[in-house]
Enzyme design. Structure first.
Site, short mmCIF file in Angstrom:
data_model
loop_
_atom_site.label_atom_id
_atom_site.label_comp_id
_atom_site.label_asym_id
_atom_site.label_seq_id
_atom_site.Cartn_x
_atom_site.Cartn_y
_atom_site.Cartn_z
CE1 TYR A 109 -3.85 2.54 0.93
CE2 TYR A 109 -1.86 3.72 2.21
CZ TYR A 109 -3.38 3.59 1.55
OH TYR A 109 -3.88 4.93 1.72
CD GLU A 197 -5.89 4.60 -1.21
OE1 GLU A 197 -6.16 4.92 0.09
OE2 GLU A 197 -6.82 4.26 -1.78
#
Length: 389
Positions: A109, A197
């Site tokens: 992530y 993101e």
């Protein structure tokens, strides 16, 4: 302003960030050509909406044949999808991203956000990719690493190395992560990005990092500097009333209550909503008409408020600083007549020429309830909502 995944990935490519090969389709008959272009025998069909958690809601599907791909695309395209991030609202699926499949060795992530507390851009990194980062933060906070970037020097090489070591990367992936973080930061500065993101950021069997997903949010206050990005705005993914409000330079957010609010100034609007709740009412919206509350904008504001059938009364709370209260009163009367209101309207005015403004309202031929002070206005509008119910 949010971007679709395919739009975000187009930006990524311009900044040297690796993404899977993909084809966008808006019509079902374009699917075969897209698969021919990509090649292979398996693909990922991804619904394009402004929300995450699409996979859990059935909006991302791995297909292993052309028949499966056609079935998935036919099921998704033209339908709507609700995820845990859409607050119960289903968003229309007007396009699909068809992508190649990749051999995934590891899911990570990576995001870059504007940290209002430290006043810096901050990287958020985790080895627990592919999961909701909120869930990871709640259950395994030790798996999340935050790196604050000093705006005077930007991303430093040692910070990239620290992150790569923390993620256990080696070889080409180790080097690539540094390049990726540098590209993220440059993209954020160049395009006035408030959040970037990738979840998941995958490490492939060839030890390469690829952005399997992409999310980019642009600071709406900076759109005047980003004409190219403004063209990417998809109004079908936004609340219709909020999109219409932006056209008239109004700040509007729909809520679940039954008392409409029209206020000039965001802080005053928040205080107005607080007092409505303190008196037992529920605001139907946040609406800031701005400092220059012209009759035309007031009329549009009324129309926005009345677009909700749940509204039972309206509180107009205006501080006359830039615009005099007598002009505001004239504008309110004009707007009430134009819109044809049939529900109670409570008006609280304060500021320049306030007494003249109140006199104009009192002598008008429209039914308006005047209030002395914000507390009195909140009490009256809640009572009016109960009566009209």
């Amino acid at each position: 302003m949010n971007l679709h995944e395919y739009q975000s990935k187009s930006l990524f490519k311009k900044y040297g960030i690796a993404v899977p090969e993909g084809q966008l389709i808006t019509q079902l008959d374009a699917l075969q050509s897209a698969m021919d272009t990509l090649g292979g025998e398996a693909w990922v069909v991804k619904a394009q909406i402004h929300a995450g958690a699409r996979g859990k809601a059935g909006g991302v599907r791995l297909v292993k044949s052309r028949e499966e791909a056609h079935s998935a695309a036919a099921d998704l395209l033209g339908s709507s999808l609700a995820t845990i991030q859409t607050a119960g609202k289903a968003l229309p699926i007007n396009s699909l991203l068809i992508e190649e499949t990749l051999a995934i060795e590891e899911e990570l992530y990576l995001s870059l956000v504007v940290d209002r507390v430290t006043r810096t851009h901050t990287f958020v990194i985790s080895a627990a990719g592919g999961m909701d980062i909120e869930e990871v933060a709640a259950q395994s906070p030790e798996k999340i690493l935050s790196v604050h970037i000093d705006p005077t020097v930007g991303v430093m090489p040692y910070q990239c190395r620290e992150v790569a070591f923390a993620l256990g990367l080696t070889g080409s992936a180790f080097k690539q992560l540094g390049q990726l973080m540098m590209a993220f930061y440059k993209l954020a500065l160049d395009k006035d990005v408030s959040q970037i993101e990738i979840n998941p950021l995958i490490r492939t069997a060839d030890n390469e990092l690829v952005a399997l997903d992409a999310k980019v949010n642009i600071d709406s206050n900076a759109l005047y500097r980003q004409p190219g990005l403004v063209e990417m705005r998809d109004f079908t993914q936004e609340d219709e009333r909020e999109a219409k409000a932006s056209e008239h330079q109004l700040n509007y957010i729909a809520l679940d209550g039954d008392i409409g609010c029209m206020v000039n100034g965001a802080g005053l609007a928040m205080a107005t909503m607080d007092l409505i709740k303190l008196n037992g009412g529920e605001p139907a919206n946040f609406l800031d008409v701005g400092g220059g509350a012209t009759p035309e904008r007031v009329a549009e504001a009324f129309k926005l408020i009345l677009s909700s059938s749940e509204v039972k009364s309206i509180l107009v709370n205006i501080f006359g600083g830039i615009v005099r209260c007598d002009l505001i009163a004239d504008g309110i009367i004009q707007a009430v007549k134009e819109v044809g209101l049939s529900i109670p309207v409570v008006v609280r005015l304060e500021g320049t020429n306030v007494e003249l403004g109140k006199e104009i309202l009192a002598n008008s031929d429209v039914s308006i309830i005047t209030a002395d002070g914000l507390a009195d206005a909140a009490k009256k509008v809640v009572e009016a909502a109960g009566v009209s119910a």
